[in-house]
Design a protein around this motif. Sequence first.
Motif, PDB file in Angstrom:
ATOM      1  N   GLY A   9       0.813  -1.201   0.000  1.00 47.44           N
ATOM      2  CA  GLY A   9       0.000   0.000   0.000  1.00 47.44           C
ATOM      3  C   GLY A   9       0.849   1.254   0.000  1.00 47.44           C
ATOM      4  N   ALA A  16       4.922   4.524   6.332  1.00 46.07           N
ATOM      5  CA  ALA A  16       4.674   3.087   6.172  1.00 46.07           C
ATOM      6  C   ALA A  16       4.550   2.769   4.682  1.00 46.07           C
ATOM      7  CB  ALA A  16       3.391   2.691   6.918  1.00 46.07           C
ATOM      8  N   GLY A  17       4.181   1.531   4.390  1.00 50.99           N
ATOM      9  CA  GLY A  17       3.915   1.139   3.007  1.00 50.99           C
ATOM     10  C   GLY A  17       5.121   1.313   2.085  1.00 50.99           C
ATOM     11  N   THR A  40      -3.708   4.543   0.267  1.00 50.79           N
ATOM     12  CA  THR A  40      -4.325   4.811   1.573  1.00 50.79           C
ATOM     13  C   THR A  40      -4.220   6.294   1.911  1.00 50.79           C
ATOM     14  OG1 THR A  40      -2.371   4.541   2.992  1.00 50.79           O
ATOM     15  CG2 THR A  40      -3.540   2.521   2.347  1.00 50.79           C
ATOM     16  N   GLN A  42      -3.511   8.469   4.985  1.00 48.76           N
ATOM     17  CA  GLN A  42      -3.057   8.347   6.372  1.00 48.76           C
ATOM     18  C   GLN A  42      -1.891   9.275   6.642  1.00 48.76           C
ATOM     19  OE1 GLN A  42      -0.751   4.754   7.510  1.00 48.76           O
ATOM     20  NE2 GLN A  42      -1.066   4.018   5.433  1.00 48.76           N
ATOM     21  N   MET A  78       0.519  -4.943   2.161  1.00 45.95           N
ATOM     22  CA  MET A  78      -0.952  -4.852   2.156  1.00 45.95           C
ATOM     23  C   MET A  78      -1.572  -5.320   0.839  1.00 45.95           C
ATOM     24  SD  MET A  78      -3.089  -1.317   2.471  1.00 45.95           S
ATOM     25  CE  MET A  78      -4.860  -1.273   2.209  1.00 45.95           C
ATOM     26  N   ASP A 103       4.602 -10.123   4.367  1.00 42.34           N
ATOM     27  CA  ASP A 103       4.176  -9.475   5.608  1.00 42.34           C
ATOM     28  C   ASP A 103       2.649  -9.435   5.572  1.00 42.34           C
ATOM     29  OD1 ASP A 103       4.108  -8.047   7.948  1.00 42.34           O
ATOM     30  OD2 ASP A 103       4.620  -6.131   7.035  1.00 42.34           O
ATOM     31  N   VAL A 105      -0.123  -8.088   6.321  1.00 39.58           N
ATOM     32  CA  VAL A 105      -0.698  -6.875   6.907  1.00 39.58           C
ATOM     33  C   VAL A 105      -2.207  -7.034   7.040  1.00 39.58           C
ATOM     34  CG1 VAL A 105      -1.121  -4.434   6.443  1.00 39.58           C
ATOM     35  CG2 VAL A 105       1.100  -5.451   5.868  1.00 39.58           C
ATOM     36  N   SER A 108      -3.912  -1.348  10.714  1.00 39.85           N
ATOM     37  CA  SER A 108      -2.915  -0.404  11.207  1.00 39.85           C
ATOM     38  C   SER A 108      -2.906  -0.446  12.730  1.00 39.85           C
ATOM     39  CB  SER A 108      -3.250   1.011  10.735  1.00 39.85           C
ATOM     40  OG  SER A 108      -4.371   1.484  11.439  1.00 39.85           O
ATOM     41  N   THR A 109      -1.839   0.038  13.311  1.00 35.77           N
ATOM     42  CA  THR A 109      -1.746   0.069  14.772  1.00 35.77           C
ATOM     43  C   THR A 109      -2.882   0.895  15.362  1.00 35.77           C
ATOM     44  OG1 THR A 109       0.618  -0.100  14.501  1.00 35.77           O
ATOM     45  CG2 THR A 109      -0.145   0.559  16.672  1.00 35.77           C
ATOM     46  N   LEU A 114      -7.075  -2.706   7.067  1.00 28.39           N
ATOM     47  CA  LEU A 114      -6.507  -2.423   5.741  1.00 28.39           C
ATOM     48  C   LEU A 114      -6.876  -3.505   4.727  1.00 28.39           C
ATOM     49  CD1 LEU A 114      -3.042  -1.403   7.172  1.00 28.39           C
ATOM     50  CD2 LEU A 114      -4.523   0.153   5.910  1.00 28.39           C
ATOM     51  N   THR A 204       7.088   4.652  15.906  1.00 27.39           N
ATOM     52  CA  THR A 204       7.157   3.276  15.406  1.00 27.39           C
ATOM     53  C   THR A 204       6.248   3.048  14.200  1.00 27.39           C
ATOM     54  OG1 THR A 204       5.459   2.645  16.992  1.00 27.39           O
ATOM     55  CG2 THR A 204       7.745   2.276  17.660  1.00 27.39           C
ATOM     56  N   HIS A 205       5.866   4.125  13.547  1.00 26.01           N
ATOM     57  CA  HIS A 205       4.989   3.978  12.376  1.00 26.01           C
ATOM     58  C   HIS A 205       5.764   3.288  11.250  1.00 26.01           C
ATOM     59  CE1 HIS A 205       1.794   4.793   9.635  1.00 26.01           C
ATOM     60  NE2 HIS A 205       2.435   5.703   8.937  1.00 26.01           N
ATOM     61  N   GLY A 206       5.221   2.186  10.763  1.00 26.10           N
ATOM     62  CA  GLY A 206       5.856   1.512   9.631  1.00 26.10           C
ATOM     63  C   GLY A 206       6.970   0.545   9.988  1.00 26.10           C
ATOM     64  N   CYS A 209       6.658  -2.804   7.955  1.00 22.44           N
ATOM     65  CA  CYS A 209       7.024  -2.608   6.538  1.00 22.44           C
ATOM     66  C   CYS A 209       8.547  -2.537   6.401  1.00 22.44           C
ATOM     67  CB  CYS A 209       6.441  -1.298   6.007  1.00 22.44           C
ATOM     68  SG  CYS A 209       4.665  -1.124   6.242  1.00 22.44           S
ATOM     69  N   ARG A 250       2.180   8.909  15.872  1.00 23.45           N
ATOM     70  CA  ARG A 250       3.249   7.902  15.957  1.00 23.45           C
ATOM     71  C   ARG A 250       4.182   8.131  14.791  1.00 23.45           C
ATOM     72  NH1 ARG A 250       1.325   3.425  14.588  1.00 23.45           N
ATOM     73  NH2 ARG A 250       3.165   2.280  15.155  1.00 23.45           N
TER      74      ARG A 250
HETATM   75  N1  PLP Z   1      -0.274   1.486   5.886  1.00 16.18           N
HETATM   76  C1  PLP Z   1       0.195   0.563   5.073  1.00 16.18           C
HETATM   77  C2  PLP Z   1       0.093   0.787   3.604  1.00 16.18           C
HETATM   78  C3  PLP Z   1       0.779  -0.588   5.614  1.00 16.18           C
HETATM   79  O1  PLP Z   1       1.277  -1.523   4.814  1.00 16.18           O
HETATM   80  C4  PLP Z   1       0.850  -0.756   7.012  1.00 16.18           C
HETATM   81  C5  PLP Z   1       1.434  -1.914   7.665  1.00 16.18           C
HETATM   82  O2  PLP Z   1       2.125  -2.708   7.237  1.00 16.18           O
HETATM   83  C6  PLP Z   1       0.340   0.236   7.804  1.00 16.18           C
HETATM   84  C7  PLP Z   1      -0.218   1.334   7.218  1.00 16.18           C
HETATM   85  C8  PLP Z   1       0.346   0.114   9.281  1.00 16.18           C
HETATM   86  O3  PLP Z   1       1.447   0.661   9.819  1.00 16.18           O
HETATM   87  P1  PLP Z   1       1.483   0.766  11.382  1.00 16.18           P
HETATM   88  O4  PLP Z   1       1.382  -0.618  11.901  1.00 16.18           O
HETATM   89  O5  PLP Z   1       2.778   1.384  11.679  1.00 16.18           O
HETATM   90  O6  PLP Z   1       0.286   1.581  11.782  1.00 16.18           O
END
Ligand code: PLP
Length: 261
Positions: A9, A16-17, A40, A42, A78, A103, A105, A108-109, A114, A204-206, A209, A250
């Motif tokens: 994503g 992230a992504g 996405t 975000q 994702m 991974d 996915v 999201s945290t 997703l 810790t965002h991402g 990934c 984050r």
């Molecule tokens: N956005 C995308 C496109 C992702 O692939 C991911 C997780 O792999 C996330 C968001 C989530 O990231 P986080 O767990 O840091 O919120």
Amino acid sequence: MKTVLTIAGFDPSGGAGILADVKTISRFGCYGAAAVTSLTLQNTQGVFGAYHQTPDAVGRQLKAIFDDLDVDAIKIGMLPTPEVVEAVADSISANPPSYIVLDPVIRSTTGFELVDENALQAIIQRLFPLASVVTPNADEAGRISGLSVRDQPEMEQAARKMIALGASSVLVTGGDFEGDFATDLLVDHGLVAFKTRRVQSRQTHGTGCTFSSALACLLAQGYTLRESIPIAKEYLVEAIRTAPGLGRGRGPLNHFPEGSY
Ligand code: PLP
């Protein structure tokens, strides 16, 4: 130079992504290519929506890549719908790379889903058998296995269930647990725990990934999975420790920390 493809994503805020993946791939001295599965919406504060791509859009991005580049390793993140999973599985079955890091996915945290439930079943059926390693966090391991995953014995049980579902190697990451150490558990033909010190941080965002992309690069460069995991973990520790502190939520990592990874 090794070519590493991320199928994932897009996070426009860059934490992230695909953007996190390509920064990581560049940091490890590989050439990064990317196919977008979902656009996405975000930032560091949350996920506000997503425009999932059609299977045709994903399949045609992959065709453009595979028609021209020799891909050494693929990181898959994702995959929002079963149709996109099918497109990805068909394309990489026809163009199998040496290594696939999957991974799985799910959300999201911050709690945004997703991936839809049917996509998860398709990921298990079509992609688990193709993956060199599957890298769920505890939450994802729990959702996939149907077990609760709160400690190391439960991580192992969930990993074994995922092996029974068709994966050859499963690394359950323990970064989301409390404690002084972040311990990941690898189950393949054996069982190995990988432990690093935990960095207490909101930045810790991402992380998932970034970690899975680092693993894909190291595998492409010829390291074994058991050699790659501690290197990728140490990179992640430094990326969190030296995070730039951007955004109001984050924050993202520093994808270019000092160090000889
Ligand atoms: N956005 C995308 C496109 C992702 O692939 C991911 C997780 O792999 C996330 C968001 C989530 O990231 P986080 O767990 O840091 O919120």
